[in-house]
Design a protein around this motif. Structure first.
Motif, PDB file in Angstrom:
ATOM      1  N   SER A 128     -39.220 -66.546  -2.701  1.00  0.00           N
ATOM      2  CA  SER A 128     -40.171 -65.457  -1.874  1.00  0.00           C
ATOM      3  C   SER A 128     -39.517 -64.139  -0.912  1.00  0.00           C
ATOM      4  CB  SER A 128     -40.075 -66.874  -0.793  1.00  0.00           C
ATOM      5  OG  SER A 128     -41.048 -67.702  -1.085  1.00  0.00           O
ATOM      6  N   CYS A 130     -37.931 -62.208  -3.228  1.00  0.00           N
ATOM      7  CA  CYS A 130     -38.661 -61.429  -4.222  1.00  0.00           C
ATOM      8  C   CYS A 130     -39.901 -60.211  -3.279  1.00  0.00           C
ATOM      9  CB  CYS A 130     -38.550 -61.201  -5.239  1.00  0.00           C
ATOM     10  SG  CYS A 130     -36.823 -61.485  -6.495  1.00  0.00           S
ATOM     11  N   GLU A 131     -40.638 -61.907  -3.241  1.00  0.00           N
ATOM     12  CA  GLU A 131     -41.856 -61.004  -3.136  1.00  0.00           C
ATOM     13  C   GLU A 131     -41.894 -60.610  -1.121  1.00  0.00           C
ATOM     14  OE1 GLU A 131     -45.315 -62.230  -3.838  1.00  0.00           O
ATOM     15  OE2 GLU A 131     -43.986 -61.640  -5.997  1.00  0.00           O
ATOM     16  N   ALA A 132     -40.940 -60.856  -0.587  1.00  0.00           N
ATOM     17  CA  ALA A 132     -40.694 -60.590   0.699  1.00  0.00           C
ATOM     18  C   ALA A 132     -40.449 -59.082   0.934  1.00  0.00           C
ATOM     19  CB  ALA A 132     -40.027 -60.615   1.141  1.00  0.00           C
ATOM     20  N   CYS A 133     -39.138 -58.314  -0.655  1.00  0.00           N
ATOM     21  CA  CYS A 133     -38.456 -56.913  -0.452  1.00  0.00           C
ATOM     22  C   CYS A 133     -39.503 -55.897  -1.491  1.00  0.00           C
ATOM     23  CB  CYS A 133     -37.659 -57.155  -0.603  1.00  0.00           C
ATOM     24  SG  CYS A 133     -36.984 -58.172  -1.865  1.00  0.00           S
ATOM     25  N   HIS A 134     -40.875 -56.965  -1.812  1.00  0.00           N
ATOM     26  CA  HIS A 134     -42.163 -56.163  -2.887  1.00  0.00           C
ATOM     27  C   HIS A 134     -41.111 -55.208  -4.035  1.00  0.00           C
ATOM     28  CE1 HIS A 134     -44.776 -56.004   0.149  1.00  0.00           C
ATOM     29  NE2 HIS A 134     -43.694 -55.905   1.032  1.00  0.00           N
ATOM     30  N   ASN A 135     -40.109 -56.600  -4.202  1.00  0.00           N
ATOM     31  CA  ASN A 135     -39.094 -56.570  -5.752  1.00  0.00           C
ATOM     32  C   ASN A 135     -38.121 -55.461  -5.766  1.00  0.00           C
ATOM     33  OD1 ASN A 135     -39.949 -59.313  -6.773  1.00  0.00           O
ATOM     34  ND2 ASN A 135     -41.842 -57.667  -7.554  1.00  0.00           N
ATOM     35  N   LYS A 136     -37.375 -55.092  -4.926  1.00  0.00           N
ATOM     36  CA  LYS A 136     -37.119 -53.646  -4.828  1.00  0.00           C
ATOM     37  C   LYS A 136     -35.779 -53.990  -3.725  1.00  0.00           C
ATOM     38  CE  LYS A 136     -40.849 -50.999  -5.218  1.00  0.00           C
ATOM     39  NZ  LYS A 136     -40.846 -50.339  -6.522  1.00  0.00           N
ATOM     40  N   LYS A 139     -34.283 -53.186  -0.654  1.00  0.00           N
ATOM     41  CA  LYS A 139     -34.844 -53.314   0.775  1.00  0.00           C
ATOM     42  C   LYS A 139     -34.427 -54.826   1.615  1.00  0.00           C
ATOM     43  CE  LYS A 139     -39.315 -51.340   0.393  1.00  0.00           C
ATOM     44  NZ  LYS A 139     -41.033 -51.536   0.993  1.00  0.00           N
TER      45      LYS A 139
END
Length: 214
Positions: A128, A130-136, A139
């Motif tokens: 979750s 990783c998804e929330a930070c768009h894998n960046k 961030k």
């Protein structure tokens, strides 16, 4: 508040004072408490065997003078979190995930079933994130205290002399420090509240000799 004595699934005794309604929390405490909704969304909601996550002013485990952070009572369909950990996000979120893993596995600490579910829980939360930070990775804001070892149980200290040696009556409504003689007429509840203030004022370093990993 009169203590309530209950029995856990592993046969130990848990003594807790009356529950704390979230409306009674300070703003800082409530800001930490409401983060539970994010964790629950990450794992798909409350476990099927849990109806509620509740706050207790005091949780005392195994009949000794310890601050217990949380406990899962799936037989009673509830997770109880100690108010004393609502001063710090990392502490609360770690304990919450730990107790949710107990609920999902219906297993005790140090069992394979619990360890497997705790691994799953970490996976849900990490995915979750990783998804929330768009894998960046840029961030992601790291926790400010990654070098901190959280304590699971810490004995209350006397605010006057920092001793953890107390005399109490049977129902813990009266406490006296055996070292300096300070009396706590409000009993164990007063002592825990004073320890919460000690942590806020002086940090967890005063418990340094007691710290254990969760």
């Amino acid at each position: 508040m009169k203590p309530q004595v209950k029995t856990t699934a592993d046969g130990n005794t848990i003594v807790e004072n009356s529950y704390v309604d979230p409306s009674m929390l300070t703003k800082a405490e409530y800001d930490v408490w409401k983060l539970k909704d994010i964790v629950l969304k990450c794992i798909g909601g409350l476990p099927a065997n849990i109806d509620d996550i509740r706050i207790a002013e005091v949780i005392r485990y195994k009949n000794d003078n310890t601050l217990t952070q949380g406990i899962c009572r799936w037989s009673e369909r509830e997770i109880i979190i100690s108010r004393s950990i609502l001063y710090r996000k990392e502490m609360f979120l770690g304990v919450l995930a730990h107790e949710l893993a107990h609920a999902k596995s219906e297993a005790m600490d140090l069992t394979k079933e619990f360890e497997d579910e705790l691994t799953n829980m970490l996976g849900y939360l990490a995915f979750s994130l990783c998804e929330a930070c768009h894998n960046k990775v840029k961030k992601v804001t790291p926790a400010k205290s990654l070098d901190y070892s959280a304590f699971a149980y810490a004995k209350c200290l006397c605010p006057q002399c920092l001793s953890s040696n107390f005399h109490t009556n049977e129902d813990k409504t009266y406490v006296r420090c055996n070292k300096c003689g300070t009396e706590f007429l409000g009993g164990y509840t007063e002592l825990v509240d004073l320890n919460r203030k000690l942590v806020a004022e002086r940090g967890l370093g005063i418990f340094q000799n007691q710290l254990n990993l969760i």
